[in-house]
Design a protein around this motif. Structure first.
Motif: not given
Length: 652
Positions: A197-219
């Motif tokens: 099934s197609v997926d148009v969500d982009g939540a993972s990227y902005s969440n990953v960005r939040r982790f990295i910008n806060n000095g952490q690597l994402p789970p």
């Protein structure tokens, strides 16, 4: 005459006193130990739901209604303090650190419980263990994922929430993500079809960005590669034959393994003039529970929703449903022409209480059905951190609940906010099973991107139940792998089943899917094989008249008001071009995919490395009007030294 004037003045004075009976209190909240301001501290009027949070400088402003004379101040890691108001309208408060000796308590995320109150699996760690490794790893390596509990013994002092080690990094957050088992390589002789099934969500990227910008690597489980790829805008022409979706393909080598091929399948939904869409019936479903009382939660929700209100037309309508300990209607369905009334209702929201998310969802669907517009744009927009703790609350409960509401024909848009207790797993399920989309909002810029810049894609569906099925030619393809989409995989028979739910596409949406292919004759470790069968003879593969075809791509979709799907077919010829001759979109998408695999420490990253990701992405930025591709380059450059300095990760 003088008496009349005196009486009039007395009446006016009493009226003024009555009008000014609401007191405006302001001040700063400090930590008692270091005397530094505390940002994000909760300030509430005792005995009411009225409250606010301190800003980045620890400052707060709050209106106290008549008859109330106490404020309650709280913040994680500090003792809650109730202060009685005196005659001054300025009140500075110092909070005492809530240091706790952990020979009697159990740490469970952001809460503590007495040992006697905890049942189930409990892991134990001693001070010697704790001092021999980072505290986050000490806690996390022993933390039971099932029970979610760690016990620390022997007088270890804790000043902050517990820390846990999750996949490829550690973090002080109590967040939940659905586990991902990466798609592997398949032999087309045994598995000629790949369906998803197609997926148009982009939540993972902005969440990953939040982790990295806060000095952490994402789970690792927070990194959904397909969502990272589809966060970005790609330059594909829309359909020209009246269909809602057009398909495009591109073929070249895989940058992380030059011996392998990489196929890009691109879908582009038609763009609709938002002034011409049918009237909208929107329900804002807003989480106002206590966990939302932080600067990056409810205040950001309120600012985001007011952005969306500005996009409404007079013929559109909005209702507001809120939930904390229970659900309620904050604003009945109101015309978009009454923008200030809607904004006033949003401004009047305060955080407090527990989280009855399931009850809120049920009420939102009820309100949406009551105001349903036939052939209109009916949708629920839910803003939450996903931390439900009253009533239906588990991931399974959410799937059952949202699946049962699907008959309402009301899609749901999920917007996740905050950090620390973000329940991504619940929100992903709600979006996937509720015919909706999911975005993570970490700042106002992201809110504007989701609700203003991409308003049509977020709010107005042009095709539903969009499925892809790819058949590979075994005479040319030795093995293949779909990059990402692990939670979107379908059985092959689901493709022709119009009762099977799938992803939806909004106005102007693009979707990109990547397949990594091992051509016949390439000798590597990624081509699965089994011993010859004893009772069946293997059939020789003959390409016949299809000797120049690599694969056939079929996709199905439905018009938004139809229950019957339409089929389109596209053939990919075995004619790869050099990587540098591909479109900027192809190269940039491959760079994002490679970055996702590196963050996941994927077993399929092969020769991928951060320097290559940066080089490819820089050269493929194109016009980049919004600057998101340049931001991606900076994000990769930020993540690289974090990986190099981590003692727990393979170096790239």
């Amino acid at each position: 005459m003088k008496k009349l004037i005196l009486i009039a003045l007395m009446v006016a004075g009493l009226a003024a006193f009555k009008c000014n009976s609401i007191r405006h209190i302001s001040g700063i909240v400090y930590g008692m130990d270091d005397k530094l301001p505390i940002a994000g501290a909760s300030v509430k009027v005792d005995g009411t739901f009225a409250g606010t949070v301190t800003n980045a400088n620890g400052k707060y402003d709050i209106d106290v209604p008549d008859g109330k004379n106490s404020l309650v101040f709280s913040y994680a890691g500090f003792k809650t303090k109730t202060v009685k108001l005196d005659t001054s309208n300025k009140l500075d408060v110092y909070l005492e650190s809530a240091k706790t000796t952990l020979n009697e308590v159990v740490v469970t995320g952001y809460t503590t419980q007495q040992k006697k109150d905890v049942t189930g699996s409990v892991a134990t760690i001693t001070p010697a263990d704790a001092t021999s490794m980072p505290p986050a790893v000490a806690a996390g390596m022993l933390k039971s994922k099932a029970a979610g509990v760690v016990v620390m013994q022997k007088n270890i002092t804790l000043n902050a929430p517990s820390l846990y080690y999750n996949s490829n990094t550690y973090t002080n957050d109590d967040e939940s993500y659905q586990p991902i088992s990466e798609n592997g390589f398949n032999n087309p002789k045994d598995n000629p079809l790949s369906t998803f099934s197609v997926d148009v969500d982009g939540a993972s990227y902005s969440n990953v960005r939040r982790f990295i910008n806060n000095g952490q690597l994402p789970p690792a489980d927070a990194v959904r590669v397909e969502e990272m790829i589809n966060y970005f805008k790609y330059n594909l022409p829309g359909p020209t034959n009246g269909d809602p979706v057009a398909i495009y393909t591109e073929l070249s080598s895989a940058p992380w393994n030059q011996k392998h091929l990489l196929v890009r399948i691109g879908l582009k939904a038609r763009t609709v003039d938002m002034n011409n869409i049918p009237p909208s019936n929107l329900v804002f479903l807003l989480d106002v529970s206590g966990s939302m009382g932080e600067p990056n939660k409810l205040p950001l929700v309120k600012a985001s929703m007011k952005m969306l209100v500005d996009e409404l037309r007079p013929q559109d309508r909005v209702a507001i449903v809120t939930y904390s300990g229970q659900a309620g209607v904050k604003l009945p369905s109101t015309p978009g022409s009454e923008k200030q009334k809607i904004k006033d209702a949003i401004d009047d929201l305060y955080a407090g209480g527990s989280t009855a998310g399931g009850a809120g969802i049920k009420l939102a669907y009820q309100i949406a059905r009551e105001n349903f517009v036939p052939n209109g744009n009916n949708r629920i927009i839910m803003a939450t951190d996903g931390d439900f703790n009253v009533g239906d609350s588990s991931d399974g409960d959410m799937e059952t609940l949202i699946t049962g509401e699907r008959y309402s024909n009301v899609p749901i848009t999920i917007m996740g906010f905050g950090m620390g207790n973000l329940k991504d797993s619940k929100m992903e399920i709600l979006a996937d099973k509720g015919d909706g989309n999911y975005a993570y909002i970490d700042n106002l810029t992201e809110a504007r991107k989701t609700l203003v810049t991409k308003y049509g894609g977020t709010m107005y569906m042009v095709a539903k139940d969009v499925k892809l099925q790819v058949e590979f030619n075994p005479a040319i393809v030795q093995s293949y792998r779909l990059v990402g989409y692990e939670d979107r995989m379908l059985n092959k028979e689901d493709f022709n089943n119009d009762q099977k739910d799938a992803g939806d596409m909004g106005s102007g949406h693009t979707v990109t899917a990547l397949y990594e292919i091992v051509p016949v004759g390439v000798n590597d470790d990624y081509s699965p094989s089994v011993d010859p069968l004893k009772y069946q003879k293997s059939k020789d593969v003959h390409s016949g008249t299809y000797s120049d075809e690599l694969m056939t791509v079929k996709f199905r979709y439905k018009q938004p008001v139809s229950d019957q799907s339409k089929l389109s077919v596209s053939i990919v010829k075995n004619n790869p071009v050099s990587f540098n001759s591909t479109s900027p979109d192809f190269r940039f998408a491959s760079a994002v995919a490679e970055f996702g695999m590196l963050l996941r420490n994927s077993q399929f990253k092969q020769n991928g490395n951060y320097d290559q990701v940066v080089s490819i992405a820089k050269a493929a930025r194109g016009e980049d009007e919004d600057g998101y591709r340049s931001e991606f380059v900076r994000l990769v450059e930020t993540a690289k030294p974090m990986v190099q300095n981590s003692p727990y990760l393979t170096k790239y």
